[in-house]
Design an enzyme around this catalytic site. Structure first.
Site, PDB file in Angstrom:
ATOM      1  CG  ASP A 417      -0.529  64.222  57.276  1.00 51.81           C
ATOM      2  OD1 ASP A 417      -1.376  63.526  56.708  1.00 51.81           O
ATOM      3  OD2 ASP A 417      -0.046  63.946  58.410  1.00 51.81           O
ATOM      4  CD  GLU A 470      -5.215  64.293  55.908  1.00 48.05           C
ATOM      5  OE1 GLU A 470      -5.744  63.147  56.403  1.00 48.05           O
ATOM      6  OE2 GLU A 470      -4.081  64.847  56.701  1.00 48.05           O
TER       7      GLU A 470
END
Length: 739
Positions: A417, A470
């Site tokens: 993330d 990401e």
């Protein structure tokens, strides 16, 4: 009172300021009246009397005398044949009510951490540090217990506290390994399920901390760690693990179903209760098999104090959240997925951590895991702290955590993330609110080095796992090998495609002709990275509404547009990710605190969308041309990308065998195009194998019946062509049939 230990050391011990209680407590060889003897000392607050018991002479316990009012006891045992065994003696205690208890002395046992362990930990190269730190169940000389170890180099002292000692931190001070900064203590008699914390003292400041390496935790809002055995579960996924390197290959079909476990579905009889890992295992696997998904991607399952963070502000990096069950239950979940051919990827958050007092923040009274300077150590937008990637022990914590999930839980990959926030020192910062790197640039060199090492070790130690970034910027080489200068990720989320495509789809169809480049731009850079096309939870939160609600037009057009979006996405180069609820057309924006709107499945329109996603998944898995060559230009050809006036596209997808290809045509308006000519490479029959406008999916059933025959009529720089009808707001897929 006469004693064999200096009183100043006793004072530091009872004040909780002694770095090495083993200098005082436990068995010590001494000279008493000119003779060799064994001094046994124990710090036993709230104890009135104490005795030393030799297991071979249980009937003759040796009384201990109190040498300090706070509860420090000592017994001098003669060193003769049959005297107390320095490693096996017992302590017998009596409180002021006369209640007695017998226990092994924690300070009579050797420590688990070796000099080599400490060297590797300080070097940041102990990849399996989770086998040494935290709460480790072990047996020493037949005595069962738990070995605790924690890194806190600047702490004045650390003590264990929990339900095993009535949360009295005075009773179990830990030993510090100097100069490494790791503290350790073996507690005999302790077992699985014990609840504990570390009481950390730094000068006059005292704080209670959960274990950074804790394998389990109490159910929030409680915050203590729990002793857990991660080695008992018997795995049955050998076939999956053996074949994973092929199943997760970049030329394989990868269709990720993104799920938040707490809100996917709730029990019908109690919508306030979460499903357990074991309940979810069976229901989610059945659903994925029905829908054709290849992988589950789980939003973070690390223990996190605030459910509203969705798991993206974790505290227990090594603990699967207790909201849905035990660590063993989560192992069962993954095992069951693997036995049914479903991979499991976890969202993982090495970019930041929350400020909760029981967590990593100021862990030893100083900025240990985080940067001290807020210009490097704070994410002000998120109210979180940034890891200090330049500190070896912090890198080791994160790297071994990533490997831990692959080792102990058999996960098939990690979606990392907020990578962009790690790469740039000025991420979401104003001028003057960040510190340049040593060369004056904005790149976070320490984080870059960390990410490269993460990917190298993950792929080296666990071949076949996926690491997915990401990353929302134009950083070069995110999914390229480190030996070529890349970051080494397997895949990267294509945030550009997601933004451009969803923005295009939100335009009313009459205006789309003016935004045609939002569709075609993605193919300019489509093969610069190994991309995943994500329609994730981020697209259905924070006031955006659901994907269905974002589509323009009347009710029929909203569903048609969503079918068009998905079918275009599944035929576009790149692996696929879709968030839960989007595949049947949830109307409400996603809410982490309630179930998806499964009741909508009673309506034909939602059923049709649901069937179409299942069918496009099966088509994607069946047709090699849709997945074998996702990341190289020779797997894709434009047929017509210039027809902005009719908002139409046509392209070819090819497998490794160039004779295996599909023709895909999309109409992004509600106007049927009844006679439309497209150039094709062969003079043969083209069978229509998919049509998102089928009545089976809730469409108008326009199309080309069984297909069309190519004719000897050049078009679009190709020697042959076919005439097709393009249904409104739809995608059709055609396959050449020869002979």
């Amino acid at each position: 009172m006469r004693t064999t230990v200096p009183l100043e050391k006793v004072g530091r011990l009872v004040e909780g300021r002694h770095e090495n209680p083993f200098e005082i407590l436990g068995p010590h060889e001494v000279v008493e009246d000119g003779r060799r003897a064994l001094a046994v000392r124990a710090y036993l607050p709230q104890t009135e009397q104490a005795w030393v018991v030799d297991p071979s002479h249980v009937q003759t316990p040796r009384p201990m005398r109190r040498i300090h009012p706070s509860g420090l006891f000592e017994a001098i045992c003669p060193w003769t044949e049959g005297a107390v065994d320095a490693n096996r003696y017992l302590l017998q205690l009596a409180d002021d009510r006369g209640n007695r208890a017998t226990m092994h002395d924690p300070y009579a046992f050797p420590q688990l951490l070796t000099d080599y362990d400490l060297f590797l930990l300080n070097e940041g190269k102990h990849w399996k540090s989770y086998q040494r730190l935290g709460a480790q169940l072990r047996t020493i000389d037949g005595v069962h217990g738990v070995n605790f170890a924690v890194w806190a180099p600047n702490a004045t002292s650390i003590s264990l506290m929990g339900d095993f000692n009535e949360w009295d931190a005075r009773r179990h001070p830990m030993r510090k390994h100097i100069p490494s900064g790791f503290w350790e203590l073996f507690v005999p008699g302790m077992g699985e399920g014990t609840v504990y914390k570390y009481q950390v003292r730094h000068g006059d400041q005292v704080v209670d901390k959960a274990d950074p390496y804790g394998f389990a935790a109490e159910l929030p809002p409680r915050t203590a760690s729990k002793v857990a055995d991660l080695n008992r579960y018997q795995w049955n996924d050998g076939n999956w693990m053996q074949n994973r390197i092929r199943t997760n290959g970049l030329d394989a079909p990868l269709s990720f179903y993104e799920v938040h476990l707490g809100s996917w579905k709730r029990p019908g009889d109690d919508p306030s209760r979460w499903l357990t890992y074991r309940e979810l295992a069976h229901q989610l696997v059945e659903y994925c098999l029905q829908m054709g998904y290849t992988h589950l991607e789980l939003m973070p399952v690390n223990e996190h104090p605030f459910s509203g963070s969705w798991g993206y502000q974790p505290v227990g990096y090594f603990a699967a959240t207790s909201r849905y069950g035990s660590p063993e239950d989560f192992m069962y979940f993954i095992d069951h997925c693997h036995q049914n051919g479903i991979g499991v990827v976890l969202d993982w958050v090495p970019a930041h951590f929350p400020r909760d007092a029981h967590g990593l923040r100021m862990f030893d009274g100083t900025s240990l895991y985080e940067h001290a300077d807020p210009r490097k150590g704070e994410h002000r937008d998120w109210g979180t702290l940034i890891f200090n990637y330049g500190r070896h022990e912090v890198r080791n914590f994160l790297l071994s955590n990533a490997l831990f999930w692959m080792d102990k839980y058999h996960v098939d990959g990690l979606r990392v993330d907020a990578v962009a926030s790690m790469l740039y020192l000025d991420y979401s910062r104003n001028e003057g609110d960040w510190i340049p790197n040593q060369f004056g640039g904005r790149e976070n060199l320490e984080a870059i080095s960390f990410l490269k090492e993460l990917n190298e070790e993950a792929h080296l130690q666990y071949p076949g796992v996926l690491t997915i970034a990401e990353e929302s910027t134009a950083w070069t080489g995110v999914s390229r090998p480190t030996y070529l200068g890349g970051l080494g990720f397997s895949l990267k989320w294509n945030m550009g495609w997601m933004n451009d495509t969803t923005q295009y789809m939100r335009h009313e169809s009459i205006h789309r002709r003016y935004h045609h480049d939002e569709l075609t731009f993605s193919l300019i850079y489509a093969f610069t990275e190994n991309f995943v096309l994500p329609l994730s939870h981020d697209e259905v939160v924070h006031g955006k509404g659901s994907l269905l609600d974002q589509m323009p037009g009347d009710l029929w057009q909203k569903f048609a547009n969503l079918r068009l979006l998905y079918s275009y996405m599944w035929t576009h180069p790149g692996k696929k990710l879709l968030f839960m609820g989007c595949d049947f057309g949830q109307w409400n924006e996603w809410n982490y605190d309630s179930s998806l709107q499964w009741d909508l499945m009673q309506w034909e329109s939602h059923q049709g969308l649901h069937k179409m996603v299942a069918d496009i998944n099966r088509l994607y898995r069946r047709e090699k041309s849709l997945h074998e060559v996702d990341f190289e230009g020779h797997g894709f050809e434009w047929v017509d990308c210039h027809n902005y006036d009719e908002s139409a596209l046509a392209f070819i997808r090819k497998a490794k065998d160039p004779h295996d290809y599909l023709l895909i045509c999309c109409n992004f308006t509600p106007v049927p195009r009844m006679v439309h000519r497209f150039g094709v490479p062969e003079l043969c029959w083209y069978e229509e194998i998919f049509n998102s406008d089928s009545t089976f999916y809730g469409g108008s059933n326009l199309g080309n019946a069984m297909g069309a025959m190519a004719v000897n009529h050049p078009s679009h720089s190709r020697p042959y062509s076919i005439e097709l009808s393009l249904p409104p707001l739809a995608t059709i897929v055609l396959k050449p049939r020869r002979g």
